[in-house]
Design a protein around this motif. Structure first.
Motif, mmCIF file in Angstrom:
data_model
loop_
_atom_site.group_PDB
_atom_site.id
_atom_site.type_symbol
_atom_site.label_atom_id
_atom_site.label_comp_id
_atom_site.label_asym_id
_atom_site.label_seq_id
_atom_site.Cartn_x
_atom_site.Cartn_y
_atom_site.Cartn_z
ATOM 1 N N HIS A 1 0.829 -1.204 0.000
ATOM 2 C CA HIS A 1 0.000 0.000 0.000
ATOM 3 C C HIS A 1 0.864 1.255 0.000
ATOM 4 N N LEU A 2 1.930 1.253 0.804
ATOM 5 C CA LEU A 2 2.809 2.422 0.863
ATOM 6 C C LEU A 2 3.499 2.652 -0.486
ATOM 7 N N VAL A 3 4.005 1.583 -1.079
ATOM 8 C CA VAL A 3 4.674 1.720 -2.374
ATOM 9 C C VAL A 3 3.712 2.290 -3.408
ATOM 10 N N HIS A 4 2.495 1.742 -3.450
ATOM 11 C CA HIS A 4 1.506 2.203 -4.423
ATOM 12 C C HIS A 4 1.140 3.661 -4.181
ATOM 13 N N ARG A 5 0.916 4.019 -2.915
ATOM 14 C CA ARG A 5 0.519 5.389 -2.598
ATOM 15 C C ARG A 5 1.610 6.383 -2.968
ATOM 16 N N TRP A 6 2.857 6.053 -2.654
ATOM 17 C CA TRP A 6 3.953 6.984 -2.948
ATOM 18 C C TRP A 6 4.288 6.985 -4.435
ATOM 19 N N ARG A 7 4.007 5.891 -5.126
ATOM 20 C CA ARG A 7 4.175 5.873 -6.584
ATOM 21 C C ARG A 7 3.176 6.826 -7.241
ATOM 22 N N ASP A 8 1.953 6.838 -6.708
ATOM 23 C CA ASP A 8 0.915 7.685 -7.285
ATOM 24 C C ASP A 8 1.197 9.178 -7.144
ATOM 25 N N ARG A 9 1.944 9.572 -6.137
ATOM 26 C CA ARG A 9 2.143 10.999 -5.914
ATOM 27 C C ARG A 9 3.298 11.567 -6.735
ATOM 28 N N LEU A 10 4.086 10.712 -7.392
ATOM 29 C CA LEU A 10 5.230 11.173 -8.182
ATOM 30 C C LEU A 10 4.816 11.345 -9.637
ATOM 31 N N ALA A 11 5.102 12.500 -10.194
ATOM 32 C CA ALA A 11 4.882 12.717 -11.625
ATOM 33 C C ALA A 11 6.116 12.275 -12.409
ATOM 34 N N PRO A 12 5.950 11.840 -13.658
ATOM 35 C CA PRO A 12 7.119 11.458 -14.454
ATOM 36 C C PRO A 12 8.172 12.557 -14.524
ATOM 37 N N ASP A 13 7.737 13.818 -14.615
ATOM 38 C CA ASP A 13 8.689 14.926 -14.683
ATOM 39 C C ASP A 13 9.565 14.996 -13.429
ATOM 40 N N ASP A 14 9.047 14.527 -12.303
ATOM 41 C CA ASP A 14 9.809 14.574 -11.057
ATOM 42 C C ASP A 14 11.036 13.693 -11.096
ATOM 43 N N VAL A 15 11.001 12.665 -11.946
ATOM 44 C CA VAL A 15 12.107 11.705 -12.001
ATOM 45 C C VAL A 15 12.802 11.724 -13.354
ATOM 46 N N GLY A 16 12.535 12.754 -14.164
ATOM 47 C CA GLY A 16 13.227 12.898 -15.436
ATOM 48 C C GLY A 16 12.694 12.051 -16.562
ATOM 49 N N LEU A 17 11.443 11.598 -16.443
ATOM 50 C CA LEU A 17 10.836 10.796 -17.503
ATOM 51 C C LEU A 17 9.818 11.628 -18.283
ATOM 52 N N THR A 18 9.584 11.251 -19.527
ATOM 53 C CA THR A 18 8.581 11.917 -20.351
ATOM 54 C C THR A 18 7.210 11.334 -20.044
ATOM 55 N N ALA A 19 6.249 12.217 -19.795
ATOM 56 C CA ALA A 19 4.926 11.752 -19.370
ATOM 57 C C ALA A 19 4.212 10.981 -20.474
ATOM 58 N N GLY A 20 4.289 11.464 -21.705
ATOM 59 C CA GLY A 20 3.579 10.807 -22.794
ATOM 60 C C GLY A 20 2.081 11.039 -22.708
ATOM 61 N N LEU A 21 1.348 10.346 -23.553
ATOM 62 C CA LEU A 21 -0.103 10.522 -23.632
ATOM 63 C C LEU A 21 -0.829 9.303 -23.047
ATOM 64 N N ARG A 22 -2.128 9.471 -22.849
ATOM 65 C CA ARG A 22 -3.025 8.389 -22.448
ATOM 66 C C ARG A 22 -2.580 7.739 -21.146
ATOM 67 N N ARG A 23 -2.281 8.542 -20.149
ATOM 68 C CA ARG A 23 -1.995 8.003 -18.826
ATOM 69 C C ARG A 23 -3.322 7.898 -18.066
ATOM 70 N N ARG A 24 -3.699 6.692 -17.711
ATOM 71 C CA ARG A 24 -5.000 6.476 -17.092
ATOM 72 C C ARG A 24 -4.970 6.701 -15.581
ATOM 73 N N ALA A 25 -3.777 6.721 -15.004
ATOM 74 C CA ALA A 25 -3.685 6.859 -13.553
ATOM 75 C C ALA A 25 -2.658 7.934 -13.220
ATOM 76 N N PRO A 26 -2.808 8.558 -12.045
ATOM 77 C CA PRO A 26 -1.814 9.560 -11.646
ATOM 78 C C PRO A 26 -0.492 8.898 -11.279
ATOM 79 N N GLY A 27 0.548 9.697 -11.283
ATOM 80 C CA GLY A 27 1.832 9.205 -10.793
ATOM 81 C C GLY A 27 2.581 8.339 -11.778
ATOM 82 N N LEU A 28 3.522 7.566 -11.234
ATOM 83 C CA LEU A 28 4.368 6.701 -12.051
ATOM 84 C C LEU A 28 3.669 5.383 -12.341
ATOM 85 N N ARG A 29 3.935 4.848 -13.520
ATOM 86 C CA ARG A 29 3.498 3.494 -13.824
ATOM 87 C C ARG A 29 4.435 2.503 -13.138
#
Length: 278
Positions: free
Chosen positions: A8-36
């Motif tokens: 649960h903690l891993v999933h919750r903290w994954r959701d709060r990070l945007a791709p830009d926060d870690v140097g990744l390109t967000a891209g299109l059609r992201r169905r969920a917030p945060g990192l995949r």
């Protein structure tokens, strides 16, 4: 705490990070917030399947190394990192040991310095995080076993790290080698109970006469800006400025490779960065 809380903690903290926060390109059609999950797996050096099993509570005994890698990838604070360790049934890292903790600001800095090749090292010269340009320049560190992601092993050891080292021999000057060993000697004095560091020093003294010689030399050695030539399999020899920066309040080293503007070396570094050729 139950294993499901770890997931649960891993999933919750994954959701709060945007791709830009870690140097990744967000891209299109992201169905969920945060990192995949696959993005977190890439950042932490784990398989996607293992991330899934951790989050769903099917993998119940992650190692301390796995938890530390996830804490870095998720850019956790010190208190959050400790909570993640406890939820995995592990003791948090103790004071007086070499720390692998990287402040979130340093992680953001690394992710946003895309034009430079940047890696962050612990006090024992273990490579903790790196940006994509570093991976294209030196080869993806994730291909190496975690224990081999260490600069001292790359220089003085006889394993996978040493075989993958790309700087040409003239770049590994005696002064540079002495500065690395001096760092380890100072770290050994600061962290006398750290087993990882003690094992590293014991191993390198046994396998490398040069390391043993530098270790027995009491003369201090400081890091200075230098130029290093790297023999890259895709672009050939590339000569770059190498700077080692310290992080105030954290026993970390940021190593950055940059090229002078309007040079052939800058063009080569840009080509590696754009194509991702490792």
């Amino acid at each position: 705490m139950e294993a499901s809380e770890f997931g649960h903690l891993v999933h919750r903290w994954r959701d709060r990070l945007a791709p830009d926060d870690v140097g990744l390109t967000a891209g299109l059609r992201r169905r969920a917030p945060g990192l995949r999950r696959e993005e977190l797996a890439q950042l932490a050096g784990l398989s996607v399947d293992y991330i899934v099993r951790l989050e769903r509570g099917r993998a119940t005994r992650p190692s301390a190394q796995v938890v530390a890698s996830l804490a870095r990838a998720l850019q956790l604070s010190g208190a959050e990192r400790d909570a993640l360790f406890i939820s995995a049934g592990l003791l948090p890292p103790r004071d007086g040991m070499v720390s692998d903790f990287i402040p979130a600001g340093v992680q953001r800095l690394v992710s946003r310095l895309g034009d430079a090749a940047v890696g962050v090292f612990a006090a024992d010269w273990s490579l903790l995080i790196w940006n994509p340009t570093w991976a294209t320049l030196h080869g993806p560190p994730g291909r190496l076993p975690e224990t081999e992601r260490n600069l001292a092993r790359a220089i003085f050891g006889d394993g996978a790290a040493h075989r993958s080292l790309r700087p040409s021999p003239p770049a590994l000057t005696d002064d540079f080698e002495r500065s690395i060993v001096a760092d380890l000697k100072h770290a050994r004095a600061r962290y006398p109970s750290d087993r990882r560091l003690a094992s590293l020093v014991r191993e390198l003294r046994a396998v490398s006469a040069d390391f043993a010689r530098h270790w027995n030399d009491a003369a201090p050695a400081e890091h200075t800006s230098s130029r290093k030539t790297i023999k890259h399999p895709k672009v050939g020899a590339i000569t770059l400025d190498c700077d080692v920066l310290s992080v105030p309040g954290a026993d970390l080293r940021i190593v950055a490779y940059t090229a002078a503007a309007d040079t052939t070396d800058e063009n080569k570094l840009d080509l590696l960065r754009v194509t991702g050729a490792a």
